[in-house]
Scaffold this active site. Structure first.
Site, PDB file in Angstrom:
ATOM      1  N   SER A   1       2.954  -4.952  -2.864  1.00 43.05           N
ATOM      2  CA  SER A   1       3.342  -5.788  -1.959  1.00 43.05           C
ATOM      3  C   SER A   1       4.645  -6.229  -2.438  1.00 43.05           C
ATOM      4  O   SER A   1       4.779  -6.745  -3.607  1.00 43.05           O
ATOM      5  CB  SER A   1       2.689  -7.039  -1.650  1.00 43.05           C
ATOM      6  OG  SER A   1       1.332  -6.590  -1.084  1.00 43.05           O
TER       7      SER A   1
ATOM      8  N   GLU B   1      -4.366 -16.044  -6.226  1.00 43.72           N
ATOM      9  CA  GLU B   1      -3.798 -15.062  -4.957  1.00 43.72           C
ATOM     10  C   GLU B   1      -4.781 -15.286  -4.077  1.00 43.72           C
ATOM     11  O   GLU B   1      -4.543 -15.319  -2.839  1.00 43.72           O
ATOM     12  CB  GLU B   1      -3.911 -13.435  -5.592  1.00 43.72           C
ATOM     13  CG  GLU B   1      -3.360 -12.682  -4.464  1.00 43.72           C
ATOM     14  CD  GLU B   1      -3.288 -11.266  -4.574  1.00 43.72           C
ATOM     15  OE1 GLU B   1      -4.158 -10.764  -5.379  1.00 43.72           O
ATOM     16  OE2 GLU B   1      -2.583 -10.468  -3.994  1.00 43.72           O
TER      17      GLU B   1
ATOM     18  N   GLU C   1     -16.318  -7.069   0.376  1.00 42.85           N
ATOM     19  CA  GLU C   1     -17.565  -6.738  -0.636  1.00 42.85           C
ATOM     20  C   GLU C   1     -17.568  -7.227  -1.813  1.00 42.85           C
ATOM     21  O   GLU C   1     -18.375  -7.995  -2.529  1.00 42.85           O
ATOM     22  CB  GLU C   1     -17.653  -5.347  -0.538  1.00 42.85           C
ATOM     23  CG  GLU C   1     -18.064  -4.518   0.762  1.00 42.85           C
ATOM     24  CD  GLU C   1     -16.617  -4.593   1.459  1.00 42.85           C
ATOM     25  OE1 GLU C   1     -15.564  -4.699   1.216  1.00 42.85           O
ATOM     26  OE2 GLU C   1     -16.888  -4.335   3.015  1.00 42.85           O
TER      27      GLU C   1
HETATM   28  C1  FAD Z   1      -1.872  -5.458   2.521  1.00 39.47           C
HETATM   29  C2  FAD Z   1      -2.090  -5.125   1.071  1.00 39.47           C
HETATM   30  C3  FAD Z   1      -1.448  -5.359  -0.039  1.00 39.47           C
HETATM   31  C4  FAD Z   1      -1.555  -5.194  -1.054  1.00 39.47           C
HETATM   32  N1  FAD Z   1      -0.794  -5.571  -2.182  1.00 39.47           N
HETATM   33  C5  FAD Z   1      -1.166  -5.349  -3.533  1.00 39.47           C
HETATM   34  C6  FAD Z   1      -0.342  -5.807  -4.334  1.00 39.47           C
HETATM   35  O1  FAD Z   1       0.670  -6.373  -4.292  1.00 39.47           O
HETATM   36  N2  FAD Z   1      -0.536  -5.214  -5.637  1.00 39.47           N
HETATM   37  C7  FAD Z   1      -1.959  -4.759  -6.108  1.00 39.47           C
HETATM   38  O2  FAD Z   1      -2.102  -4.209  -7.187  1.00 39.47           O
HETATM   39  N3  FAD Z   1      -2.736  -4.201  -5.076  1.00 39.47           N
HETATM   40  C8  FAD Z   1      -2.284  -4.660  -3.756  1.00 39.47           C
HETATM   41  N4  FAD Z   1      -3.202  -3.931  -2.665  1.00 39.47           N
HETATM   42  C9  FAD Z   1      -4.476  -3.311  -3.134  1.00 39.47           C
HETATM   43  C10 FAD Z   1      -5.636  -4.024  -3.143  1.00 39.47           C
HETATM   44  O3  FAD Z   1      -5.722  -5.112  -4.103  1.00 39.47           O
HETATM   45  C11 FAD Z   1      -7.027  -2.961  -3.376  1.00 39.47           C
HETATM   46  O4  FAD Z   1      -6.627  -1.892  -2.483  1.00 39.47           O
HETATM   47  C12 FAD Z   1      -8.440  -3.468  -3.244  1.00 39.47           C
HETATM   48  O5  FAD Z   1      -8.525  -4.714  -4.319  1.00 39.47           O
HETATM   49  C13 FAD Z   1      -9.381  -2.571  -3.315  1.00 39.47           C
HETATM   50  O6  FAD Z   1      -9.166  -1.899  -4.457  1.00 39.47           O
HETATM   51  P1  FAD Z   1      -9.395  -0.344  -4.200  1.00 39.47           P
HETATM   52  O7  FAD Z   1      -8.312   0.128  -3.137  1.00 39.47           O
HETATM   53  O8  FAD Z   1      -9.139   0.334  -5.709  1.00 39.47           O
HETATM   54  O9  FAD Z   1     -10.656  -0.037  -3.755  1.00 39.47           O
HETATM   55  P2  FAD Z   1     -12.095   0.171  -4.410  1.00 39.47           P
HETATM   56  O10 FAD Z   1     -12.275  -0.804  -5.463  1.00 39.47           O
HETATM   57  O11 FAD Z   1     -12.153   1.631  -4.792  1.00 39.47           O
HETATM   58  O12 FAD Z   1     -13.180   0.071  -3.160  1.00 39.47           O
HETATM   59  C14 FAD Z   1     -13.366   0.861  -2.362  1.00 39.47           C
HETATM   60  C15 FAD Z   1     -14.487   0.348  -1.299  1.00 39.47           C
HETATM   61  O13 FAD Z   1     -15.757   0.113  -2.104  1.00 39.47           O
HETATM   62  C16 FAD Z   1     -16.086  -1.224  -2.050  1.00 39.47           C
HETATM   63  N5  FAD Z   1     -16.534  -1.573  -3.682  1.00 39.47           N
HETATM   64  C17 FAD Z   1     -15.851  -1.341  -4.524  1.00 39.47           C
HETATM   65  N6  FAD Z   1     -16.662  -2.097  -5.539  1.00 39.47           N
HETATM   66  C18 FAD Z   1     -17.709  -2.803  -5.116  1.00 39.47           C
HETATM   67  C19 FAD Z   1     -18.938  -3.284  -5.536  1.00 39.47           C
HETATM   68  N7  FAD Z   1     -18.987  -3.498  -6.720  1.00 39.47           N
HETATM   69  N8  FAD Z   1     -19.931  -3.856  -4.595  1.00 39.47           N
HETATM   70  C20 FAD Z   1     -19.671  -3.472  -3.283  1.00 39.47           C
HETATM   71  N9  FAD Z   1     -18.586  -2.692  -2.799  1.00 39.47           N
HETATM   72  C21 FAD Z   1     -17.590  -2.357  -3.444  1.00 39.47           C
HETATM   73  C22 FAD Z   1     -14.724  -1.984  -1.649  1.00 39.47           C
HETATM   74  O14 FAD Z   1     -15.090  -3.095  -0.983  1.00 39.47           O
HETATM   75  C23 FAD Z   1     -14.134  -0.922  -0.659  1.00 39.47           C
HETATM   76  O15 FAD Z   1     -14.666  -0.850   0.495  1.00 39.47           O
HETATM   77  C24 FAD Z   1      -3.057  -4.424  -1.333  1.00 39.47           C
HETATM   78  C25 FAD Z   1      -3.685  -3.902  -0.320  1.00 39.47           C
HETATM   79  C26 FAD Z   1      -3.378  -4.164   1.028  1.00 39.47           C
HETATM   80  C27 FAD Z   1      -4.282  -3.654   2.055  1.00 39.47           C
END
Ligand code: FAD
Length: 250
Positions: free
Chosen positions: A4, A87, A220
Protein backbone atom coordinates in the site's frame (compact mmCIF):
# COMPACT_ATOMS: atom_id res chain seq x y z
CA UNK A 1 3.33 -7.54 -3.66
CA UNK A 2 0.37 -5.38 -2.60
CA UNK A 3 2.45 -2.75 -0.90
CA UNK A 4 0.00 0.00 0.00
CA UNK A 5 1.12 3.51 -0.88
CA UNK A 6 4.60 2.41 -1.98
CA UNK A 7 4.34 5.05 -4.72
CA UNK A 8 4.28 7.81 -2.11
CA UNK A 9 6.19 6.23 0.78
CA UNK A 10 9.63 7.38 1.89
CA UNK A 11 10.08 4.34 4.16
CA UNK A 12 8.96 0.74 3.85
CA UNK A 13 8.99 -2.26 6.18
CA UNK A 14 11.07 -5.15 4.94
CA UNK A 15 11.05 -8.47 6.78
CA UNK A 16 13.80 -10.66 5.35
CA UNK A 17 14.71 -14.33 5.69
CA UNK A 18 18.24 -14.19 7.08
CA UNK A 19 18.64 -17.76 8.37
CA UNK A 20 17.09 -20.62 6.33
CA UNK A 21 18.51 -23.23 8.76
CA UNK A 22 15.90 -22.55 11.49
CA UNK A 23 12.05 -22.94 11.51
CA UNK A 24 10.04 -20.39 9.59
CA UNK A 25 9.10 -18.01 12.40
CA UNK A 26 12.71 -17.78 13.46
CA UNK A 27 15.50 -16.62 11.17
CA UNK A 28 13.77 -13.45 9.99
CA UNK A 29 15.13 -9.94 10.40
CA UNK A 30 13.20 -6.68 10.23
CA UNK A 31 14.49 -3.58 8.42
CA UNK A 32 13.16 -0.19 7.47
CA UNK A 33 13.93 0.45 3.83
CA UNK A 34 14.53 3.88 2.31
CA UNK A 35 12.37 3.77 -0.82
CA UNK A 36 14.69 6.20 -2.60
CA UNK A 37 17.56 3.65 -2.43
CA UNK A 38 19.05 2.62 -5.80
CA UNK A 39 17.46 -0.63 -7.06
CA UNK A 40 13.95 -0.06 -5.62
CA UNK A 41 11.29 -0.27 -8.33
CA UNK A 42 7.59 0.37 -7.68
CA UNK A 43 5.00 -0.87 -10.20
CA UNK A 44 1.27 -0.13 -9.79
CA UNK A 45 -1.21 -2.99 -9.32
CA UNK A 46 -4.62 -2.09 -10.70
CA UNK A 47 -7.41 -3.17 -8.38
CA UNK A 48 -11.05 -4.18 -8.80
CA UNK A 49 -11.96 -0.50 -8.17
CA UNK A 50 -9.97 0.59 -11.25
CA UNK A 51 -7.34 2.47 -9.29
CA UNK A 52 -3.99 1.36 -7.92
CA UNK A 53 -3.54 2.24 -4.28
CA UNK A 54 -1.02 -0.55 -3.87
CA UNK A 55 1.95 -1.81 -5.83
CA UNK A 56 4.44 -4.53 -6.55
CA UNK A 57 7.87 -3.57 -5.25
CA UNK A 58 11.01 -5.07 -6.80
CA UNK A 59 14.41 -4.86 -5.11
CA UNK A 60 17.53 -5.39 -7.24
CA UNK A 61 20.83 -5.43 -5.34
CA UNK A 62 19.47 -2.93 -2.83
CA UNK A 63 21.82 -2.33 0.12
CA UNK A 64 20.42 -1.47 3.55
CA UNK A 65 22.71 -0.23 6.33
CA UNK A 66 22.61 -2.24 9.55
CA UNK A 67 21.58 0.98 11.31
CA UNK A 68 18.18 0.49 9.60
CA UNK A 69 17.59 -2.87 11.29
CA UNK A 70 14.82 -2.89 13.89
CA UNK A 71 15.33 -5.47 16.64
CA UNK A 72 17.83 -8.29 16.82
CA UNK A 73 19.00 -10.36 13.87
CA UNK A 74 16.57 -13.31 13.69
CA UNK A 75 13.87 -11.56 15.78
CA UNK A 76 11.98 -10.08 12.82
CA UNK A 77 8.82 -12.13 13.39
CA UNK A 78 8.34 -10.68 16.88
CA UNK A 79 8.83 -7.12 15.59
CA UNK A 80 6.43 -7.85 12.71
CA UNK A 81 3.81 -9.10 15.21
CA UNK A 82 3.88 -5.74 16.97
CA UNK A 83 3.54 -3.98 13.62
CA UNK A 84 0.59 -6.19 12.60
CA UNK A 85 -1.23 -5.75 15.90
CA UNK A 86 -0.92 -1.99 15.51
CA UNK A 87 -2.04 -2.14 11.88
CA UNK A 88 -5.18 -4.10 12.86
CA UNK A 89 -6.11 -1.56 15.49
CA UNK A 90 -5.45 1.24 12.95
CA UNK A 91 -7.78 -0.42 10.40
CA UNK A 92 -10.52 -1.60 12.74
CA UNK A 93 -10.36 0.72 15.73
CA UNK A 94 -10.53 4.16 14.12
CA UNK A 95 -12.02 6.95 16.22
CA UNK A 96 -15.42 7.71 14.65
CA UNK A 97 -18.38 9.80 15.75
CA UNK A 98 -21.74 8.00 16.00
CA UNK A 99 -22.89 7.19 12.43
CA UNK A 100 -19.44 7.96 11.12
CA UNK A 101 -18.14 5.82 8.27
CA UNK A 102 -20.26 3.38 6.28
CA UNK A 103 -23.15 3.21 8.78
CA UNK A 104 -23.71 6.94 8.31
CA UNK A 105 -23.62 6.70 4.52
CA UNK A 106 -26.27 3.96 4.41
CA UNK A 107 -28.43 5.63 7.06
CA UNK A 108 -28.39 8.80 4.94
CA UNK A 109 -29.63 6.89 1.87
CA UNK A 110 -32.36 5.41 4.07
CA UNK A 111 -33.49 8.83 5.29
CA UNK A 112 -33.31 10.57 1.93
CA UNK A 113 -34.97 7.86 -0.18
CA UNK A 114 -38.12 6.65 1.65
CA UNK A 115 -39.43 5.05 -1.55
CA UNK A 116 -36.62 2.44 -1.31
CA UNK A 117 -37.66 1.08 2.06
CA UNK A 118 -38.93 -2.40 2.83
CA UNK A 119 -39.36 -4.02 6.29
CA UNK A 120 -36.64 -6.55 5.49
CA UNK A 121 -34.12 -3.85 4.51
CA UNK A 122 -35.04 -1.90 7.65
CA UNK A 123 -34.26 -4.92 9.85
CA UNK A 124 -30.89 -5.37 8.19
CA UNK A 125 -29.99 -1.70 8.45
CA UNK A 126 -30.89 -1.54 12.16
CA UNK A 127 -28.91 -4.71 12.91
CA UNK A 128 -25.81 -3.41 11.10
CA UNK A 129 -26.19 0.06 12.58
CA UNK A 130 -26.28 -1.41 16.13
CA UNK A 131 -23.26 -3.61 15.31
CA UNK A 132 -21.34 -0.57 14.00
CA UNK A 133 -22.18 1.37 17.15
CA UNK A 134 -21.14 -1.54 19.42
CA UNK A 135 -17.75 -1.90 17.82
CA UNK A 136 -17.29 1.89 17.65
CA UNK A 137 -17.64 1.95 21.47
CA UNK A 138 -15.43 -1.15 21.85
CA UNK A 139 -12.82 0.67 19.73
CA UNK A 140 -12.92 3.60 22.07
CA UNK A 141 -12.24 1.24 25.02
CA UNK A 142 -9.40 -0.40 23.09
CA UNK A 143 -7.75 2.96 22.39
CA UNK A 144 -7.89 3.77 26.11
CA UNK A 145 -6.10 0.46 26.84
CA UNK A 146 -3.56 1.30 24.15
CA UNK A 147 -2.75 4.59 25.82
CA UNK A 148 -1.12 2.52 28.57
CA UNK A 149 0.44 -0.33 26.57
CA UNK A 150 0.80 -2.30 23.36
CA UNK A 151 -2.24 -3.67 21.52
CA UNK A 152 -2.87 -7.34 22.17
CA UNK A 153 -4.80 -9.87 20.09
CA UNK A 154 -8.06 -8.02 20.93
CA UNK A 155 -7.21 -5.67 18.04
CA UNK A 156 -7.78 -8.64 15.72
CA UNK A 157 -11.39 -8.80 16.93
CA UNK A 158 -11.91 -5.15 16.05
CA UNK A 159 -10.47 -5.60 12.59
CA UNK A 160 -12.56 -8.72 11.96
CA UNK A 161 -15.77 -6.99 13.08
CA UNK A 162 -14.97 -3.89 11.02
CA UNK A 163 -14.45 -5.91 7.82
CA UNK A 164 -17.67 -7.89 8.22
CA UNK A 165 -19.72 -4.80 9.05
CA UNK A 166 -18.23 -2.65 6.26
CA UNK A 167 -18.89 -5.32 3.62
CA UNK A 168 -22.45 -5.92 4.82
CA UNK A 169 -23.23 -2.18 4.88
CA UNK A 170 -21.73 -1.65 1.42
CA UNK A 171 -23.85 -4.56 0.10
CA UNK A 172 -26.97 -3.15 1.73
CA UNK A 173 -26.37 0.27 0.21
CA UNK A 174 -26.17 -1.34 -3.22
CA UNK A 175 -29.44 -3.19 -2.68
CA UNK A 176 -31.15 -0.06 -1.42
CA UNK A 177 -30.11 1.93 -4.48
CA UNK A 178 -31.10 -0.77 -6.98
CA UNK A 179 -30.37 0.27 -10.59
CA UNK A 180 -28.82 3.55 -9.44
CA UNK A 181 -26.03 1.57 -7.81
CA UNK A 182 -24.89 0.21 -11.16
CA UNK A 183 -23.39 3.57 -12.12
CA UNK A 184 -19.64 3.77 -11.54
CA UNK A 185 -18.25 7.25 -11.21
CA UNK A 186 -14.65 6.89 -12.37
CA UNK A 187 -12.83 3.89 -13.81
CA UNK A 188 -9.66 5.72 -14.78
CA UNK A 189 -6.44 4.21 -13.53
CA UNK A 190 -5.30 6.55 -10.77
CA UNK A 191 -2.80 6.16 -7.96
CA UNK A 192 -4.55 7.76 -4.98
CA UNK A 193 -2.70 8.96 -1.92
CA UNK A 194 -5.55 8.11 0.44
CA UNK A 195 -8.39 5.61 0.59
CA UNK A 196 -11.61 7.55 0.98
CA UNK A 197 -14.58 5.26 1.61
CA UNK A 198 -17.17 7.97 1.98
CA UNK A 199 -16.06 10.42 -0.71
CA UNK A 200 -17.21 8.30 -3.67
CA UNK A 201 -20.24 6.37 -4.89
CA UNK A 202 -21.84 3.17 -3.64
CA UNK A 203 -20.22 1.00 -6.32
CA UNK A 204 -16.75 2.08 -5.22
CA UNK A 205 -17.52 1.33 -1.56
CA UNK A 206 -18.88 -2.10 -2.46
CA UNK A 207 -15.82 -3.07 -4.49
CA UNK A 208 -13.21 -1.54 -2.18
CA UNK A 209 -14.71 -3.10 0.95
CA UNK A 210 -13.94 -6.56 -0.51
CA UNK A 211 -10.32 -5.90 0.40
CA UNK A 212 -11.21 -5.24 4.05
CA UNK A 213 -11.30 -8.95 4.85
CA UNK A 214 -7.85 -9.45 3.26
CA UNK A 215 -5.72 -6.40 4.11
CA UNK A 216 -3.94 -6.38 7.47
CA UNK A 217 -4.60 -10.13 7.92
CA UNK A 218 -7.45 -12.15 6.42
CA UNK A 219 -10.61 -12.76 8.42
CA UNK A 220 -9.83 -16.49 8.54
CA UNK A 221 -6.38 -15.89 10.03
CA UNK A 222 -7.80 -13.37 12.51
CA UNK A 223 -10.36 -15.97 13.64
CA UNK A 224 -7.47 -18.33 14.32
CA UNK A 225 -5.73 -15.66 16.41
CA UNK A 226 -8.88 -14.93 18.39
CA UNK A 227 -9.65 -18.59 18.99
CA UNK A 228 -6.12 -19.44 20.10
CA UNK A 229 -4.91 -16.30 21.86
CA UNK A 230 -8.11 -14.72 23.18
CA UNK A 231 -10.41 -17.72 23.78
CA UNK A 232 -7.61 -20.20 24.56
CA UNK A 233 -9.00 -22.91 22.25
CA UNK A 234 -6.67 -25.68 21.05
CA UNK A 235 -4.36 -24.51 18.29
CA UNK A 236 -4.43 -25.70 14.70
CA UNK A 237 -2.22 -28.73 14.02
CA UNK A 238 1.09 -27.35 12.73
CA UNK A 239 3.54 -29.83 11.27
CA UNK A 240 6.11 -27.24 10.17
CA UNK A 241 6.84 -25.61 13.52
CA UNK A 242 10.11 -27.42 14.17
CA UNK A 243 11.30 -27.90 10.58
CA UNK A 244 14.11 -25.76 9.16
CA UNK A 245 12.69 -23.28 6.62
CA UNK A 246 14.99 -24.60 3.90
CA UNK A 247 13.49 -28.10 4.30
CA UNK A 248 9.83 -27.10 3.97
CA UNK A 249 8.17 -28.64 0.92
CA UNK A 250 7.42 -26.09 -1.79
C1 FAD B 1 -6.18 -3.40 0.05
C2 FAD B 1 -4.99 -4.24 0.43
C3 FAD B 1 -3.82 -3.63 0.88
C4 FAD B 1 -2.71 -4.41 1.22
N1 FAD B 1 -1.57 -3.75 1.63
C5 FAD B 1 -0.48 -4.48 1.96
C6 FAD B 1 0.74 -3.84 2.36
O1 FAD B 1 0.83 -2.62 2.41
N2 FAD B 1 1.81 -4.60 2.66
C7 FAD B 1 1.75 -5.97 2.59
O2 FAD B 1 2.75 -6.63 2.90
N3 FAD B 1 0.62 -6.61 2.20
C8 FAD B 1 -0.49 -5.90 1.89
N4 FAD B 1 -1.63 -6.54 1.48
C9 FAD B 1 -1.60 -8.01 1.36
C10 FAD B 1 -2.30 -8.71 2.52
O3 FAD B 1 -1.66 -8.43 3.75
C11 FAD B 1 -2.30 -10.22 2.22
O4 FAD B 1 -2.94 -10.44 0.98
C12 FAD B 1 -3.03 -10.99 3.29
O5 FAD B 1 -2.35 -10.93 4.51
C13 FAD B 1 -3.24 -12.46 2.91
O6 FAD B 1 -2.04 -13.07 2.60
P1 FAD B 1 -1.90 -13.87 1.23
O7 FAD B 1 -2.40 -12.98 0.11
O8 FAD B 1 -0.52 -14.39 1.19
O9 FAD B 1 -2.96 -15.07 1.32
P2 FAD B 1 -2.71 -16.50 1.93
O10 FAD B 1 -2.06 -16.39 3.29
O11 FAD B 1 -2.05 -17.35 0.90
O12 FAD B 1 -4.19 -16.97 2.13
C14 FAD B 1 -5.03 -17.41 1.06
C15 FAD B 1 -6.36 -17.80 1.65
O13 FAD B 1 -6.17 -18.88 2.59
C16 FAD B 1 -6.67 -18.51 3.88
N5 FAD B 1 -5.78 -19.01 4.93
C17 FAD B 1 -4.41 -18.89 4.97
N6 FAD B 1 -3.93 -19.45 6.10
C18 FAD B 1 -5.00 -19.93 6.79
C19 FAD B 1 -5.13 -20.62 8.03
N7 FAD B 1 -4.08 -20.93 8.80
N8 FAD B 1 -6.40 -20.94 8.43
C20 FAD B 1 -7.48 -20.62 7.66
N9 FAD B 1 -7.41 -19.98 6.46
C21 FAD B 1 -6.18 -19.64 6.04
C22 FAD B 1 -6.70 -16.98 3.88
O14 FAD B 1 -7.66 -16.49 4.76
C23 FAD B 1 -7.04 -16.67 2.42
O15 FAD B 1 -8.43 -16.74 2.20
C24 FAD B 1 -2.76 -5.81 1.12
C25 FAD B 1 -3.94 -6.44 0.68
C26 FAD B 1 -5.05 -5.66 0.33
C27 FAD B 1 -6.30 -6.35 -0.15
Amino acid sequence: MWTSSAHTAQWAILVTRTDPEVPKHKGMTYFVLDMSSPGVEVRPLRQITGEAEFNEVFLSDVRIPDAHRLGEVGAGWQVAQTTLMNERVAIGGNAQPREGGMAGVVARVWRERPELRTPELRDRLVRLWVEAEAFRLAGSRLRQQLAVGQPGPEGSGMKLAFARNAQALAGLELELLGDDALRYDDWSMRRPELVDFTGREAGYRYLRSKGNSIEGGTSEVLRNIISERVLGLPSEPRTDKDVAWKDLPR
